[in-house]
Scaffold this active site. Sequence first.
Site, PDB file in Angstrom:
ATOM      1  N   GLU A  58       0.831  -1.210   0.000  1.00  0.00           N
ATOM      2  CA  GLU A  58       0.000   0.000   0.000  1.00  0.00           C
ATOM      3  C   GLU A  58       0.865   1.260   0.000  1.00  0.00           C
ATOM      4  O   GLU A  58       0.582   2.221  -0.742  1.00  0.00           O
ATOM      5  CB  GLU A  58      -0.928  -0.002   1.223  1.00  0.00           C
ATOM      6  CG  GLU A  58      -1.687   1.294   1.480  1.00  0.00           C
ATOM      7  CD  GLU A  58      -2.687   1.653   0.394  1.00  0.00           C
ATOM      8  OE1 GLU A  58      -3.143   2.816   0.381  1.00  0.00           O
ATOM      9  OE2 GLU A  58      -3.009   0.789  -0.455  1.00  0.00           O
ATOM     10  N   HIS A  61       2.417   1.850  -3.362  1.00  0.00           N
ATOM     11  CA  HIS A  61       1.425   2.372  -4.304  1.00  0.00           C
ATOM     12  C   HIS A  61       1.193   3.863  -4.080  1.00  0.00           C
ATOM     13  O   HIS A  61       1.072   4.633  -5.049  1.00  0.00           O
ATOM     14  CB  HIS A  61       0.108   1.604  -4.138  1.00  0.00           C
ATOM     15  CG  HIS A  61      -0.968   2.042  -5.075  1.00  0.00           C
ATOM     16  ND1 HIS A  61      -0.798   2.109  -6.444  1.00  0.00           N
ATOM     17  CD2 HIS A  61      -2.249   2.458  -4.841  1.00  0.00           C
ATOM     18  CE1 HIS A  61      -1.915   2.540  -7.008  1.00  0.00           C
ATOM     19  NE2 HIS A  61      -2.802   2.758  -6.062  1.00  0.00           N
ATOM     20  N   HIS A 123     -12.466   3.423  -9.819  1.00  0.00           N
ATOM     21  CA  HIS A 123     -11.124   3.928  -9.535  1.00  0.00           C
ATOM     22  C   HIS A 123     -10.136   3.546 -10.633  1.00  0.00           C
ATOM     23  O   HIS A 123      -9.362   4.379 -11.113  1.00  0.00           O
ATOM     24  CB  HIS A 123     -10.669   3.382  -8.175  1.00  0.00           C
ATOM     25  CG  HIS A 123      -9.411   4.010  -7.673  1.00  0.00           C
ATOM     26  ND1 HIS A 123      -8.477   3.311  -6.944  1.00  0.00           N
ATOM     27  CD2 HIS A 123      -8.912   5.255  -7.801  1.00  0.00           C
ATOM     28  CE1 HIS A 123      -7.473   4.104  -6.643  1.00  0.00           C
ATOM     29  NE2 HIS A 123      -7.716   5.289  -7.148  1.00  0.00           N
ATOM     30  N   HIS A 213     -19.015 -10.176 -16.946  1.00  0.00           N
ATOM     31  CA  HIS A 213     -17.728  -9.729 -17.495  1.00  0.00           C
ATOM     32  C   HIS A 213     -17.300 -10.604 -18.670  1.00  0.00           C
ATOM     33  O   HIS A 213     -16.781 -10.091 -19.670  1.00  0.00           O
ATOM     34  CB  HIS A 213     -16.660  -9.755 -16.400  1.00  0.00           C
ATOM     35  CG  HIS A 213     -15.296  -9.379 -16.897  1.00  0.00           C
ATOM     36  ND1 HIS A 213     -15.031  -8.159 -17.485  1.00  0.00           N
ATOM     37  CD2 HIS A 213     -14.113 -10.075 -16.911  1.00  0.00           C
ATOM     38  CE1 HIS A 213     -13.754  -8.107 -17.831  1.00  0.00           C
ATOM     39  NE2 HIS A 213     -13.185  -9.251 -17.502  1.00  0.00           N
ATOM     40  N   HIS A 275      -3.337  -9.262 -16.848  1.00  0.00           N
ATOM     41  CA  HIS A 275      -4.690  -8.901 -17.280  1.00  0.00           C
ATOM     42  C   HIS A 275      -4.866  -7.380 -17.246  1.00  0.00           C
ATOM     43  O   HIS A 275      -5.426  -6.784 -18.177  1.00  0.00           O
ATOM     44  CB  HIS A 275      -5.703  -9.584 -16.356  1.00  0.00           C
ATOM     45  CG  HIS A 275      -7.042  -9.805 -16.986  1.00  0.00           C
ATOM     46  ND1 HIS A 275      -7.209 -10.414 -18.197  1.00  0.00           N
ATOM     47  CD2 HIS A 275      -8.297  -9.485 -16.560  1.00  0.00           C
ATOM     48  CE1 HIS A 275      -8.497 -10.470 -18.503  1.00  0.00           C
ATOM     49  NE2 HIS A 275      -9.182  -9.905 -17.525  1.00  0.00           N
TER      50      HIS A 275
END
Length: 311
Positions: A58, A61, A123, A213, A275
Site C-alpha cells: 500500500e 502504491h 477507480h 464480465h 490482465h
Amino acid sequence: MQRFIKWLAVITSLDLLIVLLGGALVTKTGSGQGCGKSWPLCNGEFVPSNLSMETIIELSHRLTSGSAGILVTLLCILSWKYYKHVRETKTLAILSFVFLVAQALMGAAAVVWGQMPAVLAIHFGISLISFASVILLTCLIFEIDQKFDARSLIMDKKMKFHIYGVTIYSYIVVYTGALVRHERASLACPDFPLCSKNRPMPTQLHEWVQMGHRVAAMLIFAWILYAMILAIRHYKQQPVVYWGWIISFILVTLQAIVGILVVFTNASLSMALLHSLFISCLFAVLCYLVMLGTRSKVNAKEAASTSKQTK
C-alpha cells in the site's frame, strides 16, 4: 529542452503504468488497509514502524502515485508551453492532470471512509483515462503522427463509428472487470466458458458478476476482430489505422487468453497483473485511434477546401 520533455514523457508514462498495476496489486492482495484508515500518513506515521507485506504494498502504491502526480504536473506544464501548436496538447494535458487528481482523491476516500465495490471499480477506470492521456501526449511529443502521416488521414463514417463505439464499450468492459476484482468474484465460476459444468447459468451475485464480465469480453473480442478485418480490407494505405486495429486485436487476444488463465491458475498474481497490463495498453491504442478519428473530420474539411480553391 525538447530532449528533456521526451525523457519526462517516457518516465511519466511508465510511472502511471506502475500506478495502474500497483492498484491492481493492492486489490488482489487485499492491501487496501495496509496503512489503516490513515491518509496521507501510514498508520498515523510518516514512516511506519511496523512493515507488514500489506503495508509495504500500500505504501509503495501511494509513493508511486505521488511521484506520478509530480511528473504529470511537470509534463503538462512543459507540453503546454512547448507543444501548444499541436491541437490536442491542451486537452490531453488537462485530462491527464484532472483524472490523476480524481483517482488520487478517490483512493484516499476509499482508505479513510471505505467504498462499495461498485464505486471502487470506477477507480481503475479513472486511472486508465489519465494513463491513456499521457500516452497520447507522449505520442505527440515524439511526433508519431509524422512517421505515420496521420495528419492527412481521412476515415469514413463506418470506421469512425467502430473506433468510437469500441473505445466507449471497452470502458464498460474495464468496469465489469474491475467489479469482478473488487467483488472478489475472480473464481466465482471455476469453469470456462460456462460458469460450471453442473450449473451453466449463474445462481448468485458473484457468479453473475463473473459471467457478465465474460459476456462483455467476448463481445469486445468479436467487435475488434470485425473492425480489424475492415481495416485490413480498406485501410492498407493508411498504416496507422491498419496497424492500430491489428495491434488492438493482438492485445485483446492476449487479454482473453490471460483472462481464461486467471480461472485455471486459481487467480494467480502474475495472471491478474498481466490482465491489467494488456487492457491498459489496449485502451491507450484505442484512444489514439479516437484522436485520429477526431482529426479525420478536420482533415476532410481541409481537403475539400483545398479542392475548391484549386478549381
